[in-house]
Design a protein around this motif. Sequence first.
Motif, PDB file in Angstrom:
ATOM      1  N   SER A   1       0.852  -1.192   0.000  1.00 44.27           N
ATOM      2  CA  SER A   1       0.000   0.000   0.000  1.00 44.27           C
ATOM      3  C   SER A   1       0.884   1.236   0.000  1.00 44.27           C
ATOM      4  O   SER A   1       1.866   1.312   0.746  1.00 44.27           O
ATOM      5  CB  SER A   1      -0.918   0.010   1.231  1.00 44.27           C
ATOM      6  N   VAL A   2       0.534   2.185  -0.860  1.00 47.55           N
ATOM      7  CA  VAL A   2       1.261   3.453  -0.958  1.00 47.55           C
ATOM      8  C   VAL A   2       0.268   4.569  -0.669  1.00 47.55           C
ATOM      9  O   VAL A   2      -0.804   4.636  -1.280  1.00 47.55           O
ATOM     10  CB  VAL A   2       1.894   3.642  -2.355  1.00 47.55           C
ATOM     11  N   ARG A   3       0.648   5.446   0.234  1.00 48.99           N
ATOM     12  CA  ARG A   3      -0.258   6.518   0.604  1.00 48.99           C
ATOM     13  C   ARG A   3       0.516   7.782   0.921  1.00 48.99           C
ATOM     14  O   ARG A   3       1.713   7.757   1.225  1.00 48.99           O
ATOM     15  CB  ARG A   3      -1.113   6.130   1.806  1.00 48.99           C
ATOM     16  N   ASN A   4      -0.173   8.872   0.793  1.00 50.19           N
ATOM     17  CA  ASN A   4       0.279  10.129   1.372  1.00 50.19           C
ATOM     18  C   ASN A   4      -0.938  10.766   2.032  1.00 50.19           C
ATOM     19  O   ASN A   4      -1.925  10.060   2.288  1.00 50.19           O
ATOM     20  CB  ASN A   4       0.971  11.030   0.348  1.00 50.19           C
ATOM     21  N   ASN A   5      -0.897  12.021   2.292  1.00 49.44           N
ATOM     22  CA  ASN A   5      -1.968  12.635   3.082  1.00 49.44           C
ATOM     23  C   ASN A   5      -3.273  12.794   2.314  1.00 49.44           C
ATOM     24  O   ASN A   5      -4.306  13.079   2.930  1.00 49.44           O
ATOM     25  CB  ASN A   5      -1.514  14.005   3.598  1.00 49.44           C
ATOM     26  N   ILE A   6      -3.235  12.587   1.003  1.00 49.14           N
ATOM     27  CA  ILE A   6      -4.479  12.790   0.247  1.00 49.14           C
ATOM     28  C   ILE A   6      -4.829  11.606  -0.656  1.00 49.14           C
ATOM     29  O   ILE A   6      -5.796  11.695  -1.429  1.00 49.14           O
ATOM     30  CB  ILE A   6      -4.402  14.111  -0.584  1.00 49.14           C
ATOM     31  N   SER A   7      -4.097  10.507  -0.575  1.00 48.86           N
ATOM     32  CA  SER A   7      -4.417   9.347  -1.419  1.00 48.86           C
ATOM     33  C   SER A   7      -3.896   8.076  -0.776  1.00 48.86           C
ATOM     34  O   SER A   7      -2.995   8.104   0.061  1.00 48.86           O
ATOM     35  CB  SER A   7      -3.835   9.514  -2.822  1.00 48.86           C
ATOM     36  N   ASP A   8      -4.476   6.954  -1.211  1.00 49.88           N
ATOM     37  CA  ASP A   8      -4.090   5.648  -0.691  1.00 49.88           C
ATOM     38  C   ASP A   8      -4.378   4.619  -1.784  1.00 49.88           C
ATOM     39  O   ASP A   8      -5.531   4.424  -2.180  1.00 49.88           O
ATOM     40  CB  ASP A   8      -4.889   5.320   0.570  1.00 49.88           C
ATOM     41  N   VAL A   9      -3.320   3.964  -2.313  1.00 46.60           N
ATOM     42  CA  VAL A   9      -3.460   2.993  -3.397  1.00 46.60           C
ATOM     43  C   VAL A   9      -2.701   1.738  -3.004  1.00 46.60           C
ATOM     44  O   VAL A   9      -1.643   1.812  -2.373  1.00 46.60           O
ATOM     45  CB  VAL A   9      -2.912   3.552  -4.733  1.00 46.60           C
ATOM     46  N   SER A  10      -3.231   0.563  -3.363  1.00 51.29           N
ATOM     47  CA  SER A  10      -2.574  -0.691  -3.020  1.00 51.29           C
ATOM     48  C   SER A  10      -2.578  -1.635  -4.211  1.00 51.29           C
ATOM     49  O   SER A  10      -3.367  -1.484  -5.153  1.00 51.29           O
ATOM     50  CB  SER A  10      -3.255  -1.354  -1.819  1.00 51.29           C
ATOM     51  N   GLU A  11      -1.678  -2.627  -4.157  1.00 55.34           N
ATOM     52  CA  GLU A  11      -1.573  -3.641  -5.205  1.00 55.34           C
ATOM     53  C   GLU A  11      -1.212  -4.968  -4.555  1.00 55.34           C
ATOM     54  O   GLU A  11      -0.466  -5.008  -3.580  1.00 55.34           O
ATOM     55  CB  GLU A  11      -0.519  -3.245  -6.239  1.00 55.34           C
ATOM     56  N   GLU A  12      -1.741  -6.069  -5.123  1.00 57.26           N
ATOM     57  CA  GLU A  12      -1.550  -7.403  -4.539  1.00 57.26           C
ATOM     58  C   GLU A  12      -0.674  -8.261  -5.427  1.00 57.26           C
ATOM     59  O   GLU A  12      -0.709  -8.162  -6.651  1.00 57.26           O
ATOM     60  CB  GLU A  12      -2.909  -8.080  -4.331  1.00 57.26           C
ATOM     61  N   GLN A  13       0.124  -9.104  -4.798  1.00 52.58           N
ATOM     62  CA  GLN A  13       1.000 -10.046  -5.508  1.00 52.58           C
ATOM     63  C   GLN A  13       1.066 -11.334  -4.706  1.00 52.58           C
ATOM     64  O   GLN A  13       1.261 -11.301  -3.489  1.00 52.58           O
ATOM     65  CB  GLN A  13       2.401  -9.461  -5.670  1.00 52.58           C
ATOM     66  N   LYS A  14       0.912 -12.478  -5.365  1.00 49.08           N
ATOM     67  CA  LYS A  14       1.070 -13.757  -4.680  1.00 49.08           C
ATOM     68  C   LYS A  14       2.544 -14.128  -4.642  1.00 49.08           C
ATOM     69  O   LYS A  14       3.320 -13.715  -5.491  1.00 49.08           O
ATOM     70  CB  LYS A  14       0.252 -14.846  -5.376  1.00 49.08           C
ATOM     71  N   THR A  15       2.916 -14.933  -3.650  1.00 46.69           N
ATOM     72  CA  THR A  15       4.318 -15.266  -3.435  1.00 46.69           C
ATOM     73  C   THR A  15       4.754 -16.397  -4.364  1.00 46.69           C
ATOM     74  O   THR A  15       4.041 -16.790  -5.274  1.00 46.69           O
ATOM     75  CB  THR A  15       4.542 -15.655  -1.966  1.00 46.69           C
ATOM     76  N   CYS A  16       5.963 -16.930  -4.114  1.00 46.85           N
ATOM     77  CA  CYS A  16       6.584 -17.891  -5.024  1.00 46.85           C
ATOM     78  C   CYS A  16       6.113 -19.319  -4.756  1.00 46.85           C
ATOM     79  O   CYS A  16       5.662 -19.651  -3.673  1.00 46.85           O
ATOM     80  CB  CYS A  16       8.101 -17.840  -4.880  1.00 46.85           C
ATOM     81  N   ARG A  17       6.280 -20.146  -5.777  1.00 41.42           N
ATOM     82  CA  ARG A  17       6.090 -21.587  -5.651  1.00 41.42           C
ATOM     83  C   ARG A  17       7.063 -22.268  -6.601  1.00 41.42           C
ATOM     84  O   ARG A  17       7.515 -21.677  -7.581  1.00 41.42           O
ATOM     85  CB  ARG A  17       4.658 -22.010  -5.972  1.00 41.42           C
ATOM     86  N   PHE A  18       7.383 -23.532  -6.320  1.00 42.83           N
ATOM     87  CA  PHE A  18       8.330 -24.270  -7.161  1.00 42.83           C
ATOM     88  C   PHE A  18       7.568 -24.874  -8.328  1.00 42.83           C
ATOM     89  O   PHE A  18       6.577 -25.589  -8.145  1.00 42.83           O
ATOM     90  CB  PHE A  18       9.028 -25.374  -6.363  1.00 42.83           C
ATOM     91  N   ILE A  19       8.035 -24.613  -9.541  1.00 43.24           N
ATOM     92  CA  ILE A  19       7.354 -25.049 -10.757  1.00 43.24           C
ATOM     93  C   ILE A  19       8.285 -25.926 -11.573  1.00 43.24           C
ATOM     94  O   ILE A  19       9.457 -25.598 -11.774  1.00 43.24           O
ATOM     95  CB  ILE A  19       6.881 -23.832 -11.592  1.00 43.24           C
ATOM     96  N   ASN A  20       7.768 -27.065 -12.056  1.00 39.33           N
ATOM     97  CA  ASN A  20       8.496 -27.957 -12.954  1.00 39.33           C
ATOM     98  C   ASN A  20       7.532 -28.362 -14.060  1.00 39.33           C
ATOM     99  O   ASN A  20       6.677 -29.222 -13.865  1.00 39.33           O
ATOM    100  CB  ASN A  20       9.012 -29.174 -12.200  1.00 39.33           C
ATOM    101  N   CYS A  21       7.642 -27.713 -15.209  1.00 39.76           N
ATOM    102  CA  CYS A  21       6.691 -27.968 -16.278  1.00 39.76           C
ATOM    103  C   CYS A  21       7.292 -27.573 -17.611  1.00 39.76           C
ATOM    104  O   CYS A  21       8.417 -27.085 -17.689  1.00 39.76           O
ATOM    105  CB  CYS A  21       5.389 -27.203 -16.036  1.00 39.76           C
ATOM    106  N   THR A  22       6.527 -27.792 -18.663  1.00 40.34           N
ATOM    107  CA  THR A  22       6.911 -27.386 -20.013  1.00 40.34           C
ATOM    108  C   THR A  22       6.085 -26.172 -20.405  1.00 40.34           C
ATOM    109  O   THR A  22       4.864 -26.170 -20.256  1.00 40.34           O
ATOM    110  CB  THR A  22       6.673 -28.529 -21.014  1.00 40.34           C
TER     111      THR A  22
END
Length: 307
Positions: free
Chosen positions: A192-213
């Motif tokens: 979340s990023v904010r200052n005195n007149i705004s507040d915006v957020s963004e979501e991200q999922k964490t890592c996982r081990f992948i073995n694929c083509t």
Amino acid sequence: MEAVLGLMVILLGVSHGVETHCDGRQDGAQCYGALGGTVDIQLMDSTSEIPRYHLLKNSLKILFVRNNKVIYNTIAHRSLVFLSNGTFRINNLSITDSGDYTLKSFDSDGTTSSVRTLQLFIQAPVSSVLLVSECLSQGEMRVSCLSEGGDSPQYSWALDGRTLTDAKLLSRKIKNNIIILKQHISGRLVCSVRNNISDVSEEQKTCRFINCTSINGTEILGWMPVNSNSLCIEPTTEPTPVTPTAVGTFWFIFGLKAAVVILSLSGIWIWFTWKKKTILEGPAVPEKVESPDNSVFMIEMSPCSNT
């Protein structure tokens, strides 16, 4: 006239962007407005009982109200005074609107009754947030939180709805916009990023081990963001792909088995054909009779001579 002009300003769309409210009834109040937006400054509860007051910005008089009527307003083209509740609205805010504001109230005889000051700060709002993540070799995750626009941004992090603690971090930058999560920490990461007149957020999922083509045929092996699984080809009904070498081996073995079967059947057919022919025609060489029953033995007898 002032009220009509202020209404026209609003209808013409000069006031766009973030709207903020400031309580200026306390001396020394700090107010914030968004660049290009609108701020409502409440100067007093009501103006009806105050015969006269001035509003000064950096010692320059910008508003004069007497007997509940606006005498002049130097920024009337983008402001409005609500006399009923003592609110002063400024639209289309610019950096030059920042500064010290002083409200001076007077009695009917011209004596100063009160003086209050406030500070107005104009800031650019945070318009958007971008998360840039990188999964490291051992499952750690480096995440950068990048904001667009915004004066004096402040960053905060949460994992699955709870404040992210240092116990789950390998490090964090001083500005708190770049962090490294420890390995095997999973969940929904939010910046979340904010200052005195705004507040915006963004979501991200964490890592996982992948073995694929991947879709283009390359192998994906290692720690990747969770949403990277979309790069993999969906598994088919036959999980083990048939390679060209496997196909050749299959047909070779199949042909070899078929040849064995054909040769076996041919041999059996030839044997039965020969056997049948032998029975029908009989033996080619007559059998030799060792001791015939009707055999006659001829014995020659020579006469005896008496000497």
